[in-house]
Design a protein around this motif. Structure first.
Motif, short mmCIF file in Angstrom:
data_model
loop_
_atom_site.label_atom_id
_atom_site.label_comp_id
_atom_site.label_asym_id
_atom_site.label_seq_id
_atom_site.Cartn_x
_atom_site.Cartn_y
_atom_site.Cartn_z
N HIS A 208 -2.45 -4.92 3.45
CA HIS A 208 -3.80 -4.87 3.88
C HIS A 208 -4.07 -6.16 4.37
N ARG B 136 -6.46 -9.15 5.55
CA ARG B 136 -7.88 -9.67 5.10
C ARG B 136 -8.31 -10.44 6.40
N ILE C 48 -3.14 -12.04 3.99
CA ILE C 48 -3.00 -10.49 3.53
C ILE C 48 -3.46 -10.45 2.00
N ALA C 49 -3.67 -9.19 1.73
CA ALA C 49 -4.18 -8.98 0.26
C ALA C 49 -3.07 -9.13 -0.71
N GLY D 239 -2.87 0.99 6.80
CA GLY D 239 -2.27 -0.27 6.69
C GLY D 239 -1.59 -0.77 7.68
N THR D 240 -1.27 -2.16 7.82
CA THR D 240 -0.52 -2.65 8.74
C THR D 240 0.89 -2.69 8.29
N ILE E 33 0.71 -1.05 -0.04
CA ILE E 33 0.07 0.02 -0.03
C ILE E 33 0.79 1.17 -0.16
N GLU F 117 -12.31 -5.65 9.21
CA GLU F 117 -11.20 -5.46 8.39
C GLU F 117 -10.73 -4.23 8.00
N GLU F 118 -12.04 -3.28 7.62
CA GLU F 118 -12.03 -2.09 7.16
C GLU F 118 -11.38 -1.06 8.36
N LYS G 11 3.60 -1.21 3.97
CA LYS G 11 2.22 -1.28 4.57
C LYS G 11 1.24 -2.09 3.76
N ASN H 257 -7.64 -1.91 8.89
CA ASN H 257 -6.51 -1.29 7.88
C ASN H 257 -6.62 0.27 7.72
N ALA H 258 -7.53 0.67 8.16
CA ALA H 258 -7.99 2.08 7.77
C ALA H 258 -7.17 3.35 8.66
#
Length: 120
Positions: A19, A21, A112-113, A58-59, A8, A49-50, A17, A53-54
């Protein structure tokens, strides 16, 4: 197949960073995503989740340090599920454990995404 992580935002030379999931605990330890023996239950942690991460965009995943920092929004579910599986509260304090005790701790599995094919 080989799948790459969606980055990200890059911060410095080693910090990225990502995302997240889903997060799971697998009972009975192990050092791989593959179960080492039959009967190892997997528990999905309940979190938004949102929101997770928001908050920080991001993590943070730092390839130069062996740790991953989670958003505080997952703290309650993480602590509750840990206690159910381990039988005691999670602690950041020093612990003296045998090899067998270490191997019996839950494995944390982080989904993770994946990279969507566009470099960012």
């Amino acid at each position: 197949p080989l799948v790459f992580v969606q980055n990200i935002a890059k911060q410095g030379e080693t910090r990225y960073k990502i995302h997240v999931r889903n997060i799971f605990f697998r009972q009975g330890g192990g050092q791989s995503i593959v179960q080492e023996r039959d009967g190892q239950s997997v528990v999905k942690l309940n979190f938004n989740e949102e929101l997770f991460n928001a908050k920080n965009g991001g993590t943070i995943l730092d390839s130069g340090v062996p740790l991953l920092i989670f958003d505080e929004s997952i703290q309650d579910t993480f602590m509750a599920e840990w206690k159910k599986l381990v039988g005691q509260q999670f602690s950041f304090g020093k612990m003296i454990l045998t090899e067998k005790e270490v191997q019996s701790l839950p494995t944390i599995i982080i989904q993770i995404a994946a990279h969507d094919g566009i470099d960012k």
